[in-house]
Scaffold this active site. Structure first.
Site, PDB file in Angstrom:
ATOM      1  N   HIS A 106       0.816  -1.216   0.000  1.00  0.00           N
ATOM      2  CA  HIS A 106       0.000   0.000   0.000  1.00  0.00           C
ATOM      3  C   HIS A 106       0.848   1.264   0.000  1.00  0.00           C
ATOM      4  O   HIS A 106       0.477   2.270  -0.612  1.00  0.00           O
ATOM      5  CB  HIS A 106      -0.923   0.020   1.217  1.00  0.00           C
ATOM      6  CG  HIS A 106      -2.200  -0.734   1.001  1.00  0.00           C
ATOM      7  ND1 HIS A 106      -3.164  -0.318   0.123  1.00  0.00           N
ATOM      8  CD2 HIS A 106      -2.668  -1.873   1.565  1.00  0.00           C
ATOM      9  CE1 HIS A 106      -4.174  -1.171   0.150  1.00  0.00           C
ATOM     10  NE2 HIS A 106      -3.896  -2.130   0.997  1.00  0.00           N
ATOM     11  N   GLU A 159      -6.477  -2.374  12.166  1.00  0.00           N
ATOM     12  CA  GLU A 159      -7.482  -2.235  11.110  1.00  0.00           C
ATOM     13  C   GLU A 159      -7.911  -3.618  10.617  1.00  0.00           C
ATOM     14  O   GLU A 159      -9.095  -3.963  10.637  1.00  0.00           O
ATOM     15  CB  GLU A 159      -6.871  -1.425   9.956  1.00  0.00           C
ATOM     16  CG  GLU A 159      -7.783  -1.288   8.751  1.00  0.00           C
ATOM     17  CD  GLU A 159      -7.074  -0.652   7.575  1.00  0.00           C
ATOM     18  OE1 GLU A 159      -7.776  -0.102   6.709  1.00  0.00           O
ATOM     19  OE2 GLU A 159      -5.827  -0.703   7.499  1.00  0.00           O
ATOM     20  N   HIS A 160      -6.959  -4.414  10.156  1.00  0.00           N
ATOM     21  CA  HIS A 160      -7.208  -5.795   9.731  1.00  0.00           C
ATOM     22  C   HIS A 160      -6.501  -6.740  10.697  1.00  0.00           C
ATOM     23  O   HIS A 160      -5.319  -6.553  10.979  1.00  0.00           O
ATOM     24  CB  HIS A 160      -6.655  -6.062   8.327  1.00  0.00           C
ATOM     25  CG  HIS A 160      -7.148  -5.131   7.262  1.00  0.00           C
ATOM     26  ND1 HIS A 160      -6.438  -4.003   6.877  1.00  0.00           N
ATOM     27  CD2 HIS A 160      -8.265  -5.149   6.505  1.00  0.00           C
ATOM     28  CE1 HIS A 160      -7.103  -3.384   5.923  1.00  0.00           C
ATOM     29  NE2 HIS A 160      -8.216  -4.053   5.675  1.00  0.00           N
ATOM     30  N   ASP A 185     -10.857  -6.903   0.953  1.00  0.00           N
ATOM     31  CA  ASP A 185     -10.673  -5.691   0.147  1.00  0.00           C
ATOM     32  C   ASP A 185     -11.551  -5.699  -1.094  1.00  0.00           C
ATOM     33  O   ASP A 185     -11.994  -4.648  -1.560  1.00  0.00           O
ATOM     34  CB  ASP A 185      -9.205  -5.561  -0.291  1.00  0.00           C
ATOM     35  CG  ASP A 185      -8.312  -5.035   0.815  1.00  0.00           C
ATOM     36  OD1 ASP A 185      -8.842  -4.510   1.803  1.00  0.00           O
ATOM     37  OD2 ASP A 185      -7.080  -5.158   0.686  1.00  0.00           O
TER      38      ASP A 185
END
Length: 430
Positions: free
Chosen positions: A264, A329-330, A362
């Site tokens: 990312h 987050e994940h 995702d």
């Protein structure tokens, strides 16, 4: 490339902000905030002029007030730049997200207790702004994740902001995704300046009631700063994955998942917490091998070097404690008792077992990938249809129902020294 390895964790070996590397440097954080404040102030002062100047400065794009908004012709032309397979994939994702989000609305919202009827009604927000990251990569999936729940909620005005390339064009897939999802208002604006424009408006961009979507650290700080004046979904970005694993996990799969997260950007966080020292060592070996030989290797290696980590714990209990401090987050849980373990964990999204990697969520699970980061999963949830609605309770009471509660109301109004509250009820029986 070398991830940070803490070979053994105890309560004393790690600083409180170990999982917030972006915030660990207080001086850098203050400098970032001042930079963002300056950008917001300039947009508030100069409107379109500031947006055009920032587009040239950050995106190397020469725009005008007339070209800030992607035209209908540009959106139509974008279809010729993408494949039918890409369009089909976006339609598939849209359908998955729609199905899951509509299911959220299928809950009981009406009740009657002794003559007091209560129901909750959802009213859509008037307008929302969806931020879609761009620059180094394009994220049409974020269009789907932010726009579809807003559409289901009934929002009439949905705005997409995404940075342009040096030629002044928004990514073709972002435009196609916007069109597929029913958005006609797309602006070629990125970064903190886009958040400022959505929050306060310019000559071309009308302000919105709420701003949603992930972004860089500049976007995240901008969202927090404008949140005193306009609603936001959550602080969302930079992206994170934490993997919990025991001796049953496959170290090669863990390494691939960490690499995919590091892809990312250089500020992405990818970590492993494990009860197995052997797994820790083998994951480290696989990371070196995969990261050095894959696409975007330089960016991935830098991300893992700066914000990657592997930690070993003595027990599952320690692993859970440390994970909940992180509140990622994940969160991937690859252990033999993953389902039971998930009930003790805090995260924006929890993925169980070896066949539930982050890329599934995702793109294909139907769940939303706009999630809280930076420990905010302790108090925020994934973006969803309720984020685009106002929930209003409607109460209708019969005379009998009011009479049944009258005596209890008197006790409470006397307790709080609000006698006229009770008189307003008692007057109805005189």
């Amino acid at each position: 490339m070398q991830t940070r390895i803490v070979k053994q964790w105890t309560n004393q070996t790690l600083p409180l902000d170990w999982f917030k590397p972006q915030q660990a440097d207080q001086k850098a954080a203050e400098s970032l905030e001042e930079t963002v404040k300056t950008i917001i102030s300039q947009v508030c002062k100069d409107g379109d002029k500031a947006l055009i100047e920032f587009a040239e400065k950050f995106d190397k794009a020469k725009l005008t007030p007339q070209t800030l908004r992607a035209s209908a012709e540009e959106i139509k032309a974008a279809y010729s730049k993408v494949t039918q397979q890409q369009i089909d994939a976006l339609l598939f994702m849209k359908q998955r997200v729609e199905t899951y989000q509509k299911r959220q609305l299928q809950t009981e919202n009406q009740m009657d207790i002794d003559g007091v009827a209560i129901k909750t009604v959802l009213y859509p927000l008037e307008s929302v702004g969806c931020y879609v990251p761009g620059g180094q990569a394009a994220y049409p999936s974020t269009v789907v994740m932010t726009v579809v729940p807003a559409k289901i909620a009934g929002v009439k005005r949905i705005v997409v902001c995404s940075p342009s390339d040096a030629e002044g064009n928004v990514n073709a897939l972002v435009l196609v995704a916007s069109d597929i999802c029913g958005v006609t208002e797309v602006y070629k604006v990125g970064g903190a300046q886009a958040i400022a424009a959505l929050a306060y408006g310019t000559q071309t961009i009308k302000k919105v009631r709420k701003i949603v979507g992930p972004g860089s650290k500049y976007v995240t700080v901008a969202k927090v700063l404008v949140s005193t004046d306009v609603a936001i979904d959550m602080p969302a970005g930079p992206s994170e994955v934490l993997i919990l694993a025991d001796e049953t996990a496959d170290p090669r799969l863990i390494a691939f998942d960490m690499v995919s997260q590091a892809e990312h950007g250089t500020d992405s966080v990818a970590g492993l917490i494990t009860t197995s020292k052997q797994i820790a060592e083998r994951v480290q070996q696989n990371l070196v091998e995969i990261a050095s030989s894959t696409e975007r290797s330089e960016k991935i290696s830098l991300s893992l070097k700066k914000y990657g980590f592997i930690i070993t714990c003595d027990s599952i209990e320690e692993m859970v404690e440390l994970s909940n401090q992180f509140a990622p987050e994940h969160l991937e849980v690859i252990t033999k008792d993953a389902k039971d373990l998930s009930e003790k964990l805090i995260a924006g999204l929890i993925l169980l077992g070896p066949y539930s990697p982050v890329p599934l969520s995702d793109y294909a699970s139907g769940t939303n990938h706009v999630l809280p980061t930076g420990t905010f999963a302790q108090s925020f949830s994934a973006l969803g249809v309720f984020d685009f609605s106002r929930r209003v309770s409607i109460v209708e009471c019969s005379k009998t129902g009011l009479e049944k509660v009258k005596s209890k109301v008197k006790i409470l109004t006397d307790t709080e020294n609000l006698p006229n509250h009770y008189k307003a009820i008692n007057a109805r029986f005189q």
